[in-house]
Structures are given as C-alpha cells and as structure tokens.
Design a protein around this motif. Structure first.
Motif, PDB file in Angstrom:
ATOM      1  N   VAL A  37       0.847  -1.196   0.000  1.00 14.30           N
ATOM      2  CA  VAL A  37       0.000   0.000   0.000  1.00 14.30           C
ATOM      3  C   VAL A  37       0.881   1.245   0.000  1.00 14.30           C
ATOM      4  O   VAL A  37       1.797   1.368   0.822  1.00 14.30           O
ATOM      5  N   THR A  38       0.593   2.153  -0.907  1.00 14.37           N
ATOM      6  CA  THR A  38       1.356   3.401  -1.010  1.00 14.37           C
ATOM      7  C   THR A  38       1.203   4.235   0.259  1.00 14.37           C
ATOM      8  O   THR A  38       0.107   4.361   0.812  1.00 14.37           O
ATOM      9  N   ASN A  39       2.319   4.785   0.734  1.00 19.98           N
ATOM     10  CA  ASN A  39       2.382   5.667   1.904  1.00 19.98           C
ATOM     11  C   ASN A  39       1.982   4.979   3.208  1.00 19.98           C
ATOM     12  O   ASN A  39       1.594   5.643   4.173  1.00 19.98           O
ATOM     13  N   ASN A  40       2.095   3.643   3.242  1.00 20.64           N
ATOM     14  CA  ASN A  40       1.876   2.904   4.491  1.00 20.64           C
ATOM     15  C   ASN A  40       3.224   2.749   5.180  1.00 20.64           C
ATOM     16  O   ASN A  40       4.130   2.081   4.667  1.00 20.64           O
ATOM     17  N   ALA A  41       3.385   3.353   6.347  1.00 18.80           N
ATOM     18  CA  ALA A  41       4.672   3.379   7.034  1.00 18.80           C
ATOM     19  C   ALA A  41       5.139   1.995   7.459  1.00 18.80           C
ATOM     20  O   ALA A  41       6.339   1.759   7.621  1.00 18.80           O
ATOM     21  N   GLU A  42       4.216   1.044   7.643  1.00 16.40           N
ATOM     22  CA  GLU A  42       4.598  -0.285   8.112  1.00 16.40           C
ATOM     23  C   GLU A  42       5.260  -1.119   7.017  1.00 16.40           C
ATOM     24  O   GLU A  42       6.092  -1.970   7.296  1.00 16.40           O
ATOM     25  N   GLY A  43       4.912  -0.890   5.771  1.00 11.08           N
ATOM     26  CA  GLY A  43       5.528  -1.621   4.671  1.00 11.08           C
ATOM     27  C   GLY A  43       5.132  -3.087   4.639  1.00 11.08           C
ATOM     28  O   GLY A  43       4.196  -3.527   5.313  1.00 11.08           O
ATOM     29  N   VAL A  44       5.860  -3.870   3.856  1.00 12.96           N
ATOM     30  CA  VAL A  44       5.596  -5.298   3.689  1.00 12.96           C
ATOM     31  C   VAL A  44       6.920  -6.049   3.728  1.00 12.96           C
ATOM     32  O   VAL A  44       7.997  -5.478   3.539  1.00 12.96           O
ATOM     33  N   ARG A  45       6.854  -7.348   3.941  1.00 19.33           N
ATOM     34  CA  ARG A  45       8.061  -8.161   4.052  1.00 19.33           C
ATOM     35  C   ARG A  45       8.785  -8.283   2.719  1.00 19.33           C
ATOM     36  O   ARG A  45       8.176  -8.413   1.671  1.00 19.33           O
ATOM     37  N   GLY A  46      10.131  -8.255   2.803  1.00 18.39           N
ATOM     38  CA  GLY A  46      10.939  -8.423   1.610  1.00 18.39           C
ATOM     39  C   GLY A  46      11.757  -9.691   1.621  1.00 18.39           C
ATOM     40  O   GLY A  46      12.269 -10.122   0.595  1.00 18.39           O
ATOM     41  N   GLY A  47      11.902 -10.326   2.781  1.00 17.26           N
ATOM     42  CA  GLY A  47      12.693 -11.543   2.896  1.00 17.26           C
ATOM     43  C   GLY A  47      13.311 -11.645   4.274  1.00 17.26           C
ATOM     44  O   GLY A  47      13.213 -10.719   5.094  1.00 17.26           O
ATOM     45  N   THR A  48      13.961 -12.780   4.551  1.00 18.81           N
ATOM     46  CA  THR A  48      14.596 -13.022   5.848  1.00 18.81           C
ATOM     47  C   THR A  48      16.062 -13.359   5.646  1.00 18.81           C
ATOM     48  O   THR A  48      16.402 -14.297   4.924  1.00 18.81           O
ATOM     49  N   PHE A  49      16.940 -12.571   6.287  1.00 20.67           N
ATOM     50  CA  PHE A  49      18.380 -12.818   6.267  1.00 20.67           C
ATOM     51  C   PHE A  49      18.713 -13.683   7.477  1.00 20.67           C
ATOM     52  O   PHE A  49      18.336 -13.361   8.604  1.00 20.67           O
ATOM     53  N   VAL A  50      19.438 -14.789   7.251  1.00 18.83           N
ATOM     54  CA  VAL A  50      19.725 -15.751   8.318  1.00 18.83           C
ATOM     55  C   VAL A  50      21.239 -15.974   8.414  1.00 18.83           C
ATOM     56  O   VAL A  50      21.901 -16.254   7.411  1.00 18.83           O
ATOM     57  N   LEU A  84      14.048   0.110   1.421  1.00 13.73           N
ATOM     58  CA  LEU A  84      14.288  -1.213   1.982  1.00 13.73           C
ATOM     59  C   LEU A  84      14.842  -1.051   3.393  1.00 13.73           C
ATOM     60  O   LEU A  84      15.875  -0.401   3.592  1.00 13.73           O
ATOM     61  N   GLU A  85      14.161  -1.636   4.365  1.00 19.83           N
ATOM     62  CA  GLU A  85      14.581  -1.570   5.761  1.00 19.83           C
ATOM     63  C   GLU A  85      15.063  -2.943   6.218  1.00 19.83           C
ATOM     64  O   GLU A  85      14.415  -3.955   5.945  1.00 19.83           O
ATOM     65  N   ILE A  86      16.215  -2.979   6.902  1.00 19.18           N
ATOM     66  CA  ILE A  86      16.695  -4.201   7.544  1.00 19.18           C
ATOM     67  C   ILE A  86      16.490  -4.033   9.040  1.00 19.18           C
ATOM     68  O   ILE A  86      17.110  -3.179   9.678  1.00 19.18           O
ATOM     69  N   VAL A  87      15.597  -4.827   9.621  1.00 20.82           N
ATOM     70  CA  VAL A  87      15.288  -4.708  11.046  1.00 20.82           C
ATOM     71  C   VAL A  87      16.490  -5.175  11.859  1.00 20.82           C
ATOM     72  O   VAL A  87      16.977  -6.295  11.686  1.00 20.82           O
ATOM     73  N   GLY A  88      16.981  -4.306  12.740  1.00 21.87           N
ATOM     74  CA  GLY A  88      18.148  -4.630  13.558  1.00 21.87           C
ATOM     75  C   GLY A  88      19.431  -4.026  13.038  1.00 21.87           C
ATOM     76  O   GLY A  88      20.451  -4.027  13.739  1.00 21.87           O
ATOM     77  N   LEU A  89      19.407  -3.492  11.814  1.00 22.95           N
ATOM     78  CA  LEU A  89      20.580  -2.824  11.245  1.00 22.95           C
ATOM     79  C   LEU A  89      20.591  -1.383  11.734  1.00 22.95           C
ATOM     80  O   LEU A  89      19.712  -0.597  11.367  1.00 22.95           O
ATOM     81  N   SER A  90      21.567  -1.037  12.569  1.00 26.81           N
ATOM     82  CA  SER A  90      21.564   0.284  13.191  1.00 26.81           C
ATOM     83  C   SER A  90      22.997   0.723  13.497  1.00 26.81           C
ATOM     84  O   SER A  90      23.960   0.045  13.129  1.00 26.81           O
ATOM     85  N   THR A  91      23.139   1.839  14.193  1.00 32.47           N
ATOM     86  CA  THR A  91      24.460   2.383  14.510  1.00 32.47           C
ATOM     87  C   THR A  91      25.128   1.554  15.604  1.00 32.47           C
ATOM     88  O   THR A  91      24.535   1.292  16.654  1.00 32.47           O
ATOM     89  N   LEU A  92      26.379   1.141  15.360  1.00 35.03           N
ATOM     90  CA  LEU A  92      27.137   0.362  16.338  1.00 35.03           C
ATOM     91  C   LEU A  92      27.944   1.293  17.252  1.00 35.03           C
ATOM     92  O   LEU A  92      28.156   2.466  16.941  1.00 35.03           O
ATOM     93  N   THR A  93      28.413   0.752  18.365  1.00 33.01           N
ATOM     94  CA  THR A  93      29.216   1.542  19.292  1.00 33.01           C
ATOM     95  C   THR A  93      30.617   1.740  18.724  1.00 33.01           C
ATOM     96  O   THR A  93      31.039   1.060  17.775  1.00 33.01           O
ATOM     97  N   GLY A  94      31.361   2.668  19.320  1.00 32.98           N
ATOM     98  CA  GLY A  94      32.711   2.923  18.863  1.00 32.98           C
ATOM     99  C   GLY A  94      33.593   1.688  18.945  1.00 32.98           C
ATOM    100  O   GLY A  94      34.391   1.412  18.037  1.00 32.98           O
ATOM    101  N   GLU A  95      33.481   0.924  20.043  1.00 36.39           N
ATOM    102  CA  GLU A  95      34.286  -0.288  20.207  1.00 36.39           C
ATOM    103  C   GLU A  95      33.921  -1.338  19.168  1.00 36.39           C
ATOM    104  O   GLU A  95      34.792  -1.989  18.592  1.00 36.39           O
ATOM    105  N   GLN A  96      32.623  -1.496  18.924  1.00 41.66           N
ATOM    106  CA  GLN A  96      32.174  -2.472  17.932  1.00 41.66           C
ATOM    107  C   GLN A  96      32.667  -2.100  16.535  1.00 41.66           C
ATOM    108  O   GLN A  96      33.094  -2.969  15.765  1.00 41.66           O
ATOM    109  N   CYS A  97      32.611  -0.811  16.182  1.00 44.97           N
ATOM    110  CA  CYS A  97      33.110  -0.364  14.879  1.00 44.97           C
ATOM    111  C   CYS A  97      34.607  -0.601  14.765  1.00 44.97           C
ATOM    112  O   CYS A  97      35.112  -0.993  13.694  1.00 44.97           O
TER     113      CYS A  97
END
Length: 269
Positions: free
Chosen positions: A82-95, A198-211
């Motif tokens: 659906v156009t302009n639906n913020a929730e979106g739809v599934r694109g796949g699962t990365f494992v 395209l959104e990847i759930v869990g993909l976010s900014t890492l800490t300085g040590e992790q980077c």
C-alpha cells in the motif's frame, strides 16, 4: 490586427486551456502487487583450511566439521503493498547460522546482498499493470568473525558475537524505527513520483568499540549475531509518493490574461 497581436492571441489560446487543466493529475497508484528476488554476489573469503560454497541464496564457510552460513529467503505469498503505508511489507529473511569456526579455517570477509523488487500497479483500475523497471537495492557488507573466548566487547550477548558492518551507508539513513533504510531511485507514473525504501530490522548504529573491532569508521552501521545460534533479520519494503510539481493554474491563467492584455494594448496603439 497586427502580427504581434495575432501571435499573442495564439499563445493565449494555448496557455489558458492548459492553465485550467494543469491541476487535474492522473490518479495516484494506491496498491501494488510485488515480487522480490534476493541474491548474494561478490563474496570474498579468507585463506585457510576447509572449504566455501557460493550460491545465489546461500554462502557457507568453515572446516569440514564446523561450518557457518548466511542465507536469504524470498518472501512467499507476498501481501498487497500500500502506497504511503509506514509499516511496509516483508521483503525476505536474512539468516546467519553462526558457529564457532576454528581459527585456521576459511571464513567469510565480505559480500553484496541485492534485493530486486518488481512492482505492478493493482489499484486504481485505470493504472492496473503499470510499473517501473525492476528496482535493485544492494546491501554491501563486511563480516568480522570474532575471537570465541572470554573478554568479549561491550554489547556482545554471546562468547563472542560476530559483526556485520555496512559498506555503503551513504545510500540511506536511520528511520523512525531506529533501523537503517536504503532508498531505490525514484520513478514517475502519471503525474506522481514514487520512491521505494528497503529496511533491515536490527541494522543500526554500532558503538565505537564495535566499529573498531569491525575495522570500520566511527558511527558505523551494522548488526551483531550470537555465536552458536541461528540469527534472523527481517527486511521490509515501503513505498511513498508525491505529486509531480507543476505550475499553479492561477499563475498560468494570469500569464494568459497578461498576454491578452499586451495584445489589446498593442492594437490600441
């Protein structure tokens, strides 16, 4: 009537009808059917013992007895987008099947994951079947197989989490959900612009040590995966639209009337 007046009248006759009809955009596409094709490319591995396998939807590495892998599952029976639906739809699962790979074994270093979205308009009826060329969005990733022992970095939930870091963060940004989104090139259909994210759930900014452990720059984008577990990350698509910018009808009408006025003034002279 002078030649100038005739030309002015002709221009006015062309401008005025356009002026009063410019606001009548075609209907916005509100629903889409879609398919997603996910595939791995450009994988690189370290030297070492054991073997690697490369397939469109799976990469694996390690010793003959202990192996890790990453895979991508395409969405089955996709719902309506659906156009302009913020929730979106599934694109796949990365494992990521994360196993404790021996230090001397081959291991994954980097790869590209490309999600190619094919869209076909569903509603309104007059737009049914319309759509852009296939839209590829590429997630370039570096992979860090961490030391499996005590003294893990801050934020590690296992001994020790592995790290995926993003190689092309300039193509997107963190959204309101705290996840990173990639934007595909925009396209236009019948007076409306559309952009797919395209959104990847869990993909976010890492800490300085992790980077730092991932040999990435400060404020890098990525995610962690637990050792000895099967880690899953969902991807989602959404699409937004806006009307193509056109001159205001009132401005065009004034232009036409101005041209008519110029013609009248010239005739009086």
């Amino acid at each position: 009537m002078s030649r100038f007046t005739k030309k002015t009248a002709l221009i006015s006759s062309l401008v005025l009808p356009f002026a009063f009809g410019a606001a009548a955009n075609a209907a916005q596409i509100t629903e889409w059917n879609y398919t997603v094709d996910n595939s791995f490319t450009s994988a690189t591995f370290s030297s070492g013992n054991g073997s690697v396998t490369e397939q469109d939807n799976e990469l694996s590495w390690g010793s003959n007895s202990i192996r890790s892998s990453v895979s991508i599952d395409d969405v089955s029976n996709p719902p309506v987008l659906v156009t302009n639906n913020a929730e979106g739809v599934r694109g796949g699962t990365f494992v990521h099947n994360n196993q404790p790979i021996p230090a001397a074994a081959k291991r994954l270093q980097a790869f590209d994951l490309t999600s190619t979205l094919s869209l076909s308009a569903r509603t309104p009826v007059e737009s049914e079947g319309k759509g852009p060329s296939a839209l590829p969005i590429t997630f370039s990733s570096f992979f860090t197989e961490t030391y499996n022992g005590n003294g893990c970095f801050e934020g590690s939930a296992s001994v020790c989490d592995d790290i995926f870091s993003l190689g092309n963060p300039e193509f997107g940004g963190i959204n309101d959900n705290g996840n990173f989104e990639f934007a595909a090139p925009s396209f236009a259909i019948d007076g409306y612009n559309y952009t797919v994210f395209l959104e990847i759930v869990g993909l976010s900014t890492l800490t300085g040590e992790q980077c730092q452990i991932a040999n990435a720059s400060a404020n890098c984008i990525g995610f962690l995966t637990r050792e000895g577990e099967v880690n899953r990350f969902e991807s989602n698509f959404r699409i937004i639209s806006s009307a193509v910018s056109v001159p205001e009808p009132g401005s065009l009408a004034l232009l036409g009337l101005g041209l008519i006025g110029m013609g009248v003034a010239s005739r009086r002279k």
